[in-house]
Scaffold this motif. Structure first.
Motif, PDB file in Angstrom:
ATOM      1  N   ARG A  73      21.327  -8.758  17.816  1.00 40.03           N
ATOM      2  CA  ARG A  73      21.676  -9.998  18.530  1.00 40.03           C
ATOM      3  C   ARG A  73      21.540 -11.240  17.650  1.00 40.03           C
ATOM      4  NH1 ARG A  73      18.427  -8.729  24.231  1.00 40.03           N
ATOM      5  NH2 ARG A  73      19.584  -6.825  24.747  1.00 40.03           N
ATOM      6  N   HIS A  74      20.612 -11.205  16.698  1.00 41.36           N
ATOM      7  CA  HIS A  74      20.345 -12.385  15.867  1.00 41.36           C
ATOM      8  C   HIS A  74      20.285 -11.934  14.410  1.00 41.36           C
ATOM      9  CE1 HIS A  74      19.350 -14.397  19.636  1.00 41.36           C
ATOM     10  NE2 HIS A  74      18.513 -13.410  19.889  1.00 41.36           N
ATOM     11  N   HIS A  75      21.438 -11.984  13.737  1.00 46.28           N
ATOM     12  CA  HIS A  75      21.519 -11.479  12.369  1.00 46.28           C
ATOM     13  C   HIS A  75      20.623 -12.266  11.422  1.00 46.28           C
ATOM     14  CE1 HIS A  75      23.609  -8.183  10.707  1.00 46.28           C
ATOM     15  NE2 HIS A  75      24.200  -8.846   9.733  1.00 46.28           N
ATOM     16  N   GLY A  76      20.402 -13.538  11.733  1.00 52.83           N
ATOM     17  CA  GLY A  76      19.572 -14.371  10.872  1.00 52.83           C
ATOM     18  C   GLY A  76      18.101 -14.016  10.897  1.00 52.83           C
ATOM     19  N   ALA A  77      17.699 -13.124  11.814  1.00 57.08           N
ATOM     20  CA  ALA A  77      16.292 -12.735  11.910  1.00 57.08           C
ATOM     21  C   ALA A  77      15.902 -11.679  10.882  1.00 57.08           C
ATOM     22  CB  ALA A  77      15.993 -12.205  13.318  1.00 57.08           C
ATOM     23  N   ARG A  78      16.876 -11.169  10.122  1.00 66.38           N
ATOM     24  CA  ARG A  78      16.582 -10.058   9.211  1.00 66.38           C
ATOM     25  C   ARG A  78      15.479 -10.395   8.206  1.00 66.38           C
ATOM     26  NH1 ARG A  78      22.371  -9.121   6.786  1.00 66.38           N
ATOM     27  NH2 ARG A  78      22.253 -11.389   6.977  1.00 66.38           N
ATOM     28  N   LEU A  79      15.665 -11.463   7.453  1.00 65.93           N
ATOM     29  CA  LEU A  79      14.697 -11.788   6.401  1.00 65.93           C
ATOM     30  C   LEU A  79      13.347 -12.236   6.965  1.00 65.93           C
ATOM     31  CD1 LEU A  79      14.894 -11.455   3.411  1.00 65.93           C
ATOM     32  CD2 LEU A  79      15.447 -13.885   3.194  1.00 65.93           C
ATOM     33  N   PRO A  80      13.295 -13.090   8.004  1.00 65.20           N
ATOM     34  CA  PRO A  80      11.990 -13.419   8.574  1.00 65.20           C
ATOM     35  C   PRO A  80      11.216 -12.202   9.070  1.00 65.20           C
ATOM     36  CG  PRO A  80      13.632 -14.991   9.324  1.00 65.20           C
ATOM     37  CD  PRO A  80      14.375 -13.926   8.588  1.00 65.20           C
ATOM     38  N   LEU A  81      11.901 -11.240   9.678  1.00 68.53           N
ATOM     39  CA  LEU A  81      11.220 -10.031  10.133  1.00 68.53           C
ATOM     40  C   LEU A  81      10.668  -9.238   8.950  1.00 68.53           C
ATOM     41  CD1 LEU A  81      13.513  -8.645  12.997  1.00 68.53           C
ATOM     42  CD2 LEU A  81      11.213  -9.604  13.228  1.00 68.53           C
ATOM     43  N   ALA A  82      11.474  -9.091   7.904  1.00 67.67           N
ATOM     44  CA  ALA A  82      11.031  -8.319   6.736  1.00 67.67           C
ATOM     45  C   ALA A  82       9.837  -8.986   6.055  1.00 67.67           C
ATOM     46  CB  ALA A  82      12.183  -8.152   5.753  1.00 67.67           C
ATOM     47  N   LEU A  83       9.949 -10.285   5.773  1.00 64.44           N
ATOM     48  CA  LEU A  83       8.865 -10.976   5.084  1.00 64.44           C
ATOM     49  C   LEU A  83       7.632 -11.104   5.969  1.00 64.44           C
ATOM     50  CD1 LEU A  83      10.854 -13.782   3.221  1.00 64.44           C
ATOM     51  CD2 LEU A  83       9.831 -11.720   2.243  1.00 64.44           C
ATOM     52  N   GLY A  84       7.827 -11.287   7.260  1.00 56.73           N
ATOM     53  CA  GLY A  84       6.693 -11.343   8.182  1.00 56.73           C
ATOM     54  C   GLY A  84       5.924 -10.037   8.207  1.00 56.73           C
ATOM     55  N   THR A  85       6.647  -8.921   8.169  1.00 52.79           N
ATOM     56  CA  THR A  85       5.999  -7.612   8.145  1.00 52.79           C
ATOM     57  C   THR A  85       5.201  -7.428   6.859  1.00 52.79           C
ATOM     58  OG1 THR A  85       7.781  -6.672   9.483  1.00 52.79           O
ATOM     59  CG2 THR A  85       6.386  -5.124   8.272  1.00 52.79           C
ATOM     60  N   VAL A  86       5.781  -7.823   5.735  1.00 48.65           N
ATOM     61  CA  VAL A  86       5.071  -7.707   4.450  1.00 48.65           C
ATOM     62  C   VAL A  86       3.793  -8.536   4.460  1.00 48.65           C
ATOM     63  CG1 VAL A  86       5.201  -8.185   1.973  1.00 48.65           C
ATOM     64  CG2 VAL A  86       7.170  -7.218   3.154  1.00 48.65           C
ATOM     65  N   GLY A  87       3.886  -9.784   4.926  1.00 44.75           N
ATOM     66  CA  GLY A  87       2.728 -10.665   4.931  1.00 44.75           C
ATOM     67  C   GLY A  87       1.610 -10.162   5.832  1.00 44.75           C
ATOM     68  N   THR A  88       1.982  -9.695   7.028  1.00 38.18           N
ATOM     69  CA  THR A  88       0.973  -9.194   7.964  1.00 38.18           C
ATOM     70  C   THR A  88       0.332  -7.921   7.449  1.00 38.18           C
ATOM     71  OG1 THR A  88       2.326 -10.101   9.763  1.00 38.18           O
ATOM     72  CG2 THR A  88       0.558  -8.611  10.375  1.00 38.18           C
ATOM     73  N   THR A  89       1.137  -7.049   6.851  1.00 37.32           N
ATOM     74  CA  THR A  89       0.592  -5.818   6.279  1.00 37.32           C
ATOM     75  C   THR A  89      -0.402  -6.132   5.167  1.00 37.32           C
ATOM     76  OG1 THR A  89       2.665  -4.648   6.748  1.00 37.32           O
ATOM     77  CG2 THR A  89       1.189  -3.634   5.163  1.00 37.32           C
ATOM     78  N   ALA A  90      -0.047  -7.047   4.279  1.00 35.74           N
ATOM     79  CA  ALA A  90      -0.939  -7.407   3.175  1.00 35.74           C
ATOM     80  C   ALA A  90      -2.245  -7.997   3.689  1.00 35.74           C
ATOM     81  CB  ALA A  90      -0.236  -8.394   2.243  1.00 35.74           C
ATOM     82  N   ALA A  91      -2.154  -8.840   4.715  1.00 33.56           N
ATOM     83  CA  ALA A  91      -3.355  -9.482   5.253  1.00 33.56           C
ATOM     84  C   ALA A  91      -4.316  -8.461   5.856  1.00 33.56           C
ATOM     85  CB  ALA A  91      -2.954 -10.518   6.304  1.00 33.56           C
ATOM     86  N   LEU A  92      -3.802  -7.534   6.641  1.00 35.64           N
ATOM     87  CA  LEU A  92      -4.674  -6.545   7.277  1.00 35.64           C
ATOM     88  C   LEU A  92      -5.180  -5.513   6.274  1.00 35.64           C
ATOM     89  CD1 LEU A  92      -2.885  -6.131  10.698  1.00 35.64           C
ATOM     90  CD2 LEU A  92      -5.210  -6.910  10.316  1.00 35.64           C
ATOM     91  N   TRP A  93      -4.345  -5.166   5.295  1.00 34.33           N
ATOM     92  CA  TRP A  93      -4.786  -4.260   4.234  1.00 34.33           C
ATOM     93  C   TRP A  93      -5.963  -4.885   3.481  1.00 34.33           C
ATOM     94  CZ3 TRP A  93      -1.993   0.382   3.647  1.00 34.33           C
ATOM     95  CH2 TRP A  93      -2.391   1.199   2.584  1.00 34.33           C
ATOM     96  N   ALA A  94      -5.839  -6.178   3.146  1.00 27.92           N
ATOM     97  CA  ALA A  94      -6.907  -6.886   2.428  1.00 27.92           C
ATOM     98  C   ALA A  94      -8.164  -6.983   3.284  1.00 27.92           C
ATOM     99  CB  ALA A  94      -6.426  -8.280   2.027  1.00 27.92           C
ATOM    100  N   ALA A  95      -8.006  -7.288   4.573  1.00 25.97           N
ATOM    101  CA  ALA A  95      -9.164  -7.403   5.460  1.00 25.97           C
ATOM    102  C   ALA A  95      -9.911  -6.076   5.576  1.00 25.97           C
ATOM    103  CB  ALA A  95      -8.713  -7.870   6.840  1.00 25.97           C
ATOM    104  N   THR A  96      -9.175  -4.978   5.615  1.00 26.34           N
ATOM    105  CA  THR A  96      -9.807  -3.666   5.724  1.00 26.34           C
ATOM    106  C   THR A  96     -10.566  -3.310   4.452  1.00 26.34           C
ATOM    107  OG1 THR A  96      -8.053  -2.905   7.222  1.00 26.34           O
ATOM    108  CG2 THR A  96      -9.393  -1.207   6.148  1.00 26.34           C
ATOM    109  N   LEU A  97      -9.929  -3.522   3.304  1.00 31.22           N
ATOM    110  CA  LEU A  97     -10.568  -3.167   2.034  1.00 31.22           C
ATOM    111  C   LEU A  97     -11.747  -4.075   1.704  1.00 31.22           C
ATOM    112  CD1 LEU A  97      -7.429  -2.460  -0.206  1.00 31.22           C
ATOM    113  CD2 LEU A  97      -8.844  -0.809   1.037  1.00 31.22           C
ATOM    114  N   ALA A  98     -11.672  -5.351   2.111  1.00 32.44           N
ATOM    115  CA  ALA A  98     -12.714  -6.319   1.758  1.00 32.44           C
ATOM    116  C   ALA A  98     -13.791  -6.446   2.829  1.00 32.44           C
ATOM    117  CB  ALA A  98     -12.067  -7.687   1.501  1.00 32.44           C
TER     118      ALA A  98
END
Length: 436
Positions: free
Chosen positions: A292-317
């Motif tokens: 429905r919203h083609h422009g959401a592609r990059l925000p979804l991808a980068l948002g997923t990367v950022g959230t994954t990195a944050a939780l990965w770091a929180a778990t390891l640290a």
């Protein structure tokens, strides 16, 4: 004057979709489903494999690295084969190879034989997903592309769920050989379905004949696909988003949760299941949003990367010896979004290439996540051996590849967007001039 046959969202020559399309596509997806069961079967058997073949962490990671090396290396050749031979033939070859690999793994008496079996499995597995993507573009209207691709990925994750829930229990109930040999029967079943019911395209939608295949044709297909910024952006999106969950599910998640976090195998298996369930749920959401919203592609991808990195770091640290269960649950839920986010890569490559290059472009894109996964699997195994099983140091290698991928995505995003707009304008001009 536009043709009355063209609907508001239809493109000239769009396939009709419908029940027949769903049935044929369903057969292809069933093949992919079984391939994912076989691909991820080592993820629930990692500790058992280490005991069975008497190997350390680096040698254990070699199983998955070799499998992914073959998979990644096959992507462009498979894309070319799909463009040239069609879906049915390539999928048929893939089923035979990955079934033989799973059966060989069941009876392997040595580490070397087991490695050869996983390589054979990876070769067959490599032929499935690109073929299923091509099947979707041949049977469904283009506007359904993002949702159809996400649904294919969702069914693949259901295969991962079978590995986590069913194969793991069989492994500890009836033993290694019986569990892996019995699962190989699923390959025979889907091969019969494929031979009886699968068809490359609906009647009246035959692809344009390709020129004589030779070295020049192969080079042209690869070079032309690669020159498109959308293809390269798709590769880097796939590279950056897929690998954290792939590494976790394919091999290192269970050892990390059991050995580093002190969980029982049952609890660890439940968290792996949560990753898969989250993947399936997020896949449906991402598919609907992007359709429905083609422009959401990059925000979804980068948002997923950022959230994954944050939780990965929180778990390891986390300052205590073990991370709390709520944090591990959050990590697994977010890791579940990595698979659907990686599918966004194909939504950049697809509009950047004409139908006769879809297989090749998809192959290039699909290499990304598997190259990243292979690299990380190797790095974690080496670092675990070098540091005496320090998972914090070993798992920190994830951040290096995420940083590399995000840098490339940001570098390519404007060029890909500009090129996509140019293609869209050209497509609309052609549509307006279709004779009534």
């Amino acid at each position: 004057m536009s043709s009355p046959a063209l609907g508001k969202n239809a493109l000239p020559g769009d396939p009709p979709g419908g029940r027949r399309a769903i049935a044929v596509w369903g057969v292809g997806v069933a093949v992919y489903f079984v391939a994912v069961i076989f691909r991820t079967s080592l993820g629930v058997a990692g500790l058992d494999a280490a005991d069975r073949f008497h190997v350390n962490a680096s040698a254990l990671s070699t199983f998955s690295i070799l499998q992914l090396l073959v998979y990644a290396g096959m992507q462009i050749p498979v894309g070319l084969l799909v463009d040239r031979l069609g879906t049915k033939k390539v999928l048929g070859i893939g089923v035979v190879l990955f079934t033989a690999g799973q059966l060989g793994f069941a009876f392997s008496p040595s580490y070397g034989m087991a490695l050869a079996s996983r390589a054979l499995l990876g070769c067959g597995d490599a032929m499935t997903f690109i073929s299923v993507l091509r099947l979707g573009t041949r049977w469904f209207p283009a506007r359904r592309g993002p949702l159809v691709a996400q649904l294919a990925g969702l069914v693949g994750m259901a295969g991962n769920l079978v590995s986590t829930l069913v194969l793991a229990r069989l492994l500890h109930g009836i033993g290694w050989t019986a569990a892996f040999a019995g699962s190989a029967l699923a390959g025979v079943v889907v091969l019969v379905l494929l031979l009886l019911f699968l068809k490359d395209h609906p009647e009246g939608h035959e692809p344009e004949p390709l020129p004589h295949q030779g070295a020049a044709y192969v080079r042209r297909q690869i070079a032309t696909s690669w020159r498109e910024p959308g293809t390269r952006l798709g590769l880097w999106v796939h590279f950056t988003t897929q690998f954290p969950a792939m590494v976790f599910l394919l091999l290192w998640g269970l050892p990390f949760l059991v050995e580093a976090q002190g969980l029982s195998r049952g609890t660890a298996g439940g968290l792996l299941t949560l990753v898969v369930l989250s993947n399936m749920a997020v896949g449906l959401v991402y598919g609907q949003i992007i359709a429905r919203h083609h422009g959401a592609r990059l925000p979804l991808a980068l948002g997923t990367v950022g959230t994954t990195a944050a939780l990965w770091a929180a778990t390891l640290a986390y300052p205590a010896e073990h991370a709390p269960m709520w944090l591990l649950v959050m990590l697994c839920v977010v890791l579940g979004a990595c698979g659907p986010a990686s599918m966004i890569g194909f939504d950049f490559a697809r509009p950047a290439n004409p139908p006769e290059r879809q297989g090749t472009a998809s192959g290039i894109t699909n290499m990304g996540g598997f190259v990243a996964s292979m690299t990380t699997l190797f790095a974690i195994g080496v670092l675990l051996d070098a540091t005496g099983d320090d998972y914090t140091v070993a798992f920190s290698s994830v951040f290096v590849l995420q940083a590399l991928g995000v840098t490339q995505i940001l570098r390519l995003r404007k060029r890909a967007a500009r090129r996509e707009r140019e293609r869209l304008v050209a497509s609309r001009v052609e549509t307006v001039h279709v004779p009534a």
